[in-house]
Design an enzyme around this catalytic site. Sequence first.
Site, mmCIF file in Angstrom:
data_model
loop_
_atom_site.group_PDB
_atom_site.id
_atom_site.type_symbol
_atom_site.label_atom_id
_atom_site.label_comp_id
_atom_site.label_asym_id
_atom_site.label_seq_id
_atom_site.Cartn_x
_atom_site.Cartn_y
_atom_site.Cartn_z
ATOM 1 N N SER A 189 0.851 -1.191 0.000
ATOM 2 C CA SER A 189 0.000 0.000 0.000
ATOM 3 C C SER A 189 0.883 1.235 0.000
ATOM 4 O O SER A 189 2.074 1.178 0.336
ATOM 5 C CB SER A 189 -0.893 0.014 1.246
ATOM 6 O OG SER A 189 -0.124 0.333 2.411
ATOM 7 N N ASP A 190 0.314 2.369 -0.392
ATOM 8 C CA ASP A 190 1.033 3.620 -0.166
ATOM 9 C C ASP A 190 0.919 3.951 1.320
ATOM 10 O O ASP A 190 0.194 3.306 2.070
ATOM 11 C CB ASP A 190 0.461 4.740 -1.047
ATOM 12 C CG ASP A 190 1.498 5.826 -1.348
ATOM 13 O OD1 ASP A 190 2.465 5.968 -0.567
ATOM 14 O OD2 ASP A 190 1.347 6.531 -2.352
ATOM 15 N N TRP A 191 1.643 4.971 1.730
ATOM 16 C CA TRP A 191 1.758 5.309 3.151
ATOM 17 C C TRP A 191 0.366 5.459 3.788
ATOM 18 O O TRP A 191 -0.376 6.384 3.476
ATOM 19 C CB TRP A 191 2.561 6.601 3.305
ATOM 20 C CG TRP A 191 2.809 7.017 4.714
ATOM 21 C CD1 TRP A 191 1.940 7.636 5.558
ATOM 22 C CD2 TRP A 191 4.033 6.856 5.462
ATOM 23 N NE1 TRP A 191 2.525 7.870 6.778
ATOM 24 C CE2 TRP A 191 3.809 7.407 6.747
ATOM 25 C CE3 TRP A 191 5.278 6.316 5.153
ATOM 26 C CZ2 TRP A 191 4.807 7.424 7.727
ATOM 27 C CZ3 TRP A 191 6.267 6.334 6.137
ATOM 28 C CH2 TRP A 191 6.032 6.876 7.404
ATOM 29 N N ALA A 192 0.012 4.520 4.668
ATOM 30 C CA ALA A 192 -1.237 4.538 5.441
ATOM 31 C C ALA A 192 -2.488 4.539 4.568
ATOM 32 O O ALA A 192 -3.577 4.849 5.058
ATOM 33 C CB ALA A 192 -1.265 5.742 6.396
ATOM 34 N N SER A 193 -2.352 4.178 3.289
ATOM 35 C CA SER A 193 -3.521 4.259 2.405
ATOM 36 C C SER A 193 -4.595 3.228 2.751
ATOM 37 O O SER A 193 -5.759 3.419 2.400
ATOM 38 C CB SER A 193 -3.111 4.113 0.939
ATOM 39 O OG SER A 193 -2.635 2.821 0.643
#
Length: 747
Positions: free
Chosen positions: A279-283
């Site tokens: 995932s992207d950062w905290a997505s």
Amino acid sequence: MNKRIITGCLLLAALVSCQSSTSVKSNDVEKRVEALLSQMTLEEKIGQMNQISPSGDVNTTAELIKKGEVGSILNVADAKTINAYQRTAVEQSRLGIPLIVGRDVIHGFKTIFPIPLGQAASFNPDLIEKGARIAAIEASSVGVRWTFAPMVDISRDPRWGRIAESLGEDTYLTSVLGAAMVKGFQGDSLNNPTSIAACPKHFVGYGAAEGGRDYNSTHIPERLLRNVYLPSFEAAAKAGAATYMTSFNDNDGIPASGNGYILKDVLRKEWGFDGFVVSDWASVGEMIAHGFCADGKEAALKAVNAGVDMEMVSYHYVNHLKELISEGKVKEETIDNAVRNILRVKFRLGLFENPYVDESKGEVLYAASHLEAAKEAAIESAVLLKNEGSVLPLGESVKTIAVIGPMADAPHDQMGTWVFDGDKNYTQTPLKALESAYGDKIKIVYAPGVSYSRDTNTGGIAAAVRAASSADVVLAFVGEESILSGEAHCLANLNLQGAQSALIEAVANTGKPLVTIVMAGRPLTIGKEAALSDALLYSFHPGTMGGPALADLLFGKSVPSGKLPVTFPKEVGQIPLYYSHNSTGRPFQGTETMLQDIPAEAGQTSLGNTSFYLDAGNDPLYPFGYGLSYSTFKYDNLKLSSEKLKEGDVLTVSFDLTNTGKYDATEVAQLYVQDRFGSVTRPVKELKRFERIALKSGESRSVSFSLPIQELAFWNIDMKKVVEAGDFNLWVGGDSRAALKGSFVVE
């Protein structure tokens, strides 16, 4: 041998040789993955799916790693620290599974190359592959074995700050250059200790963020997604990309981190991808803010079932997957498949054989060959947009130069966005490069005028005017600070910031020849400044070696060859503005009735009824593919191998290219195609081939492009990818306005 290492080797005897190995066969990898997976507890499996960014107490992070609750770390770039964490994973955790260490190595690690948008202006895949290879060599030397690049989002809105990370607006160019970057990062084999895993991002459609605002929604129908936004990601998959990253945006209401269609049906089933998705950062957690999930538990449920193998930093997998499995909402088979994907990449990277790095190997950082390659990239990335009266290159008659502008000596900002590890103390600025190369021959007067790009204080402009008045030529270095582009740095206004425009106008009024050099992370609306300048050179943010590169270009030691990878609008209100748009039912016909041309009380139908703006017209400031040289080029004698072809055929397009100027120079020849009539409307032009061609002054060469007809396929009205029979136009030339035209028929 350390007792813990011996224990680990015995435990994994069926999986890992304790001897150093540089070859990992695919079938061996699969056997090792299955053998290791069979020994893992559910908690250890979920741990492999958890990526953290260590902060605070080092011992706390080490304890999590020791318990097998962490599979990856990011944002650590120190060899000693990485080795310490890796030692905990390998020697103190139950199964000794090494970490994969990630870092945003976007356009260089220590030696900073031009921003990706700048590199794309080179139209040189070999150069881009070399730059990524150097970045991998430097990053891997400290233990970083995974980068979150390349960004292959098709980017058509310069308001979006992340356009700086992109390779521009064109699907074909981005596909070719993105694949080259993947190959550079990963080298000939992931198992090579100097290779780092690539991670194409953001999957998918993020470049179409509504309003050019980061984290915003996109509304891309499937046909447009497949014809424009997916091909660059597929090209990266074909190049062997080891990992993928999901996007922040939702498309048609579905956040990318919960979109099983793109992650499972497209990426895995259609393309055969067998690496892992992060995932992207905290997505994953941000799907709650999207309104797609009610809480962290539902976010974990939707993300893992959609096909996100590893969660970056938001901990919902660690906190909720075990419970979701016990409730039967997530199958353990789903977890097993995710862990297989992660372990497969770790084995391919050779992390089990070579988990540590030599902490004394710092000599690869800023190596002389790396700096030379960065300089060459900066040279090829610069685009000459104007050169009235052949002001450039500067000649022997120039005895005094006025150097002005906030970017003339801005070692930090010159590096551009996403530079976590670059050191401004190694940056060579234009001012320093000019002084070093020409200070003993030419008088150089430095008066910045404004101290930084957003500076509104005009108090220094008078000194800049005095310097300009005393000089033979003025070099104005303007643009954007690095912080004004990149993630979360979107703009509604693309004019030069602060008092820079006033500075340009003031020095232009001296009547001295004015050369404006722009360093920026995006296209800027610089029509006014271009009109005031005798010459205009756009270097984007050129990186560590931008200064020497620009000095060589200004004095003619090198000749500009860059071409714009993105359209430059006149006004923000024209955006989105890109060359490969579909034709409307009333396309622009070449005649514009502008606001001041309209008579009072004009009839409603008096303006031509075609598609253009009354206040900005139809054309951009500069089109895609555009770039001048100190020389000139002539295209003629276009020939096609056949005017009637079938789907399995290959069309050969040949033409003569002549350097008609007095300088040896390189031209980027470009081939564009138009499918005139389709089951759905097709773009007015599409780039299909390009080549950098170096010619001596007066030299002529026959150039040919081979174009398989299969590459004319698109997703049609029935949502099938086919080549449709019909009439086609093609053009060759130096930019997207290419005029040398031919036609053919596909039967």
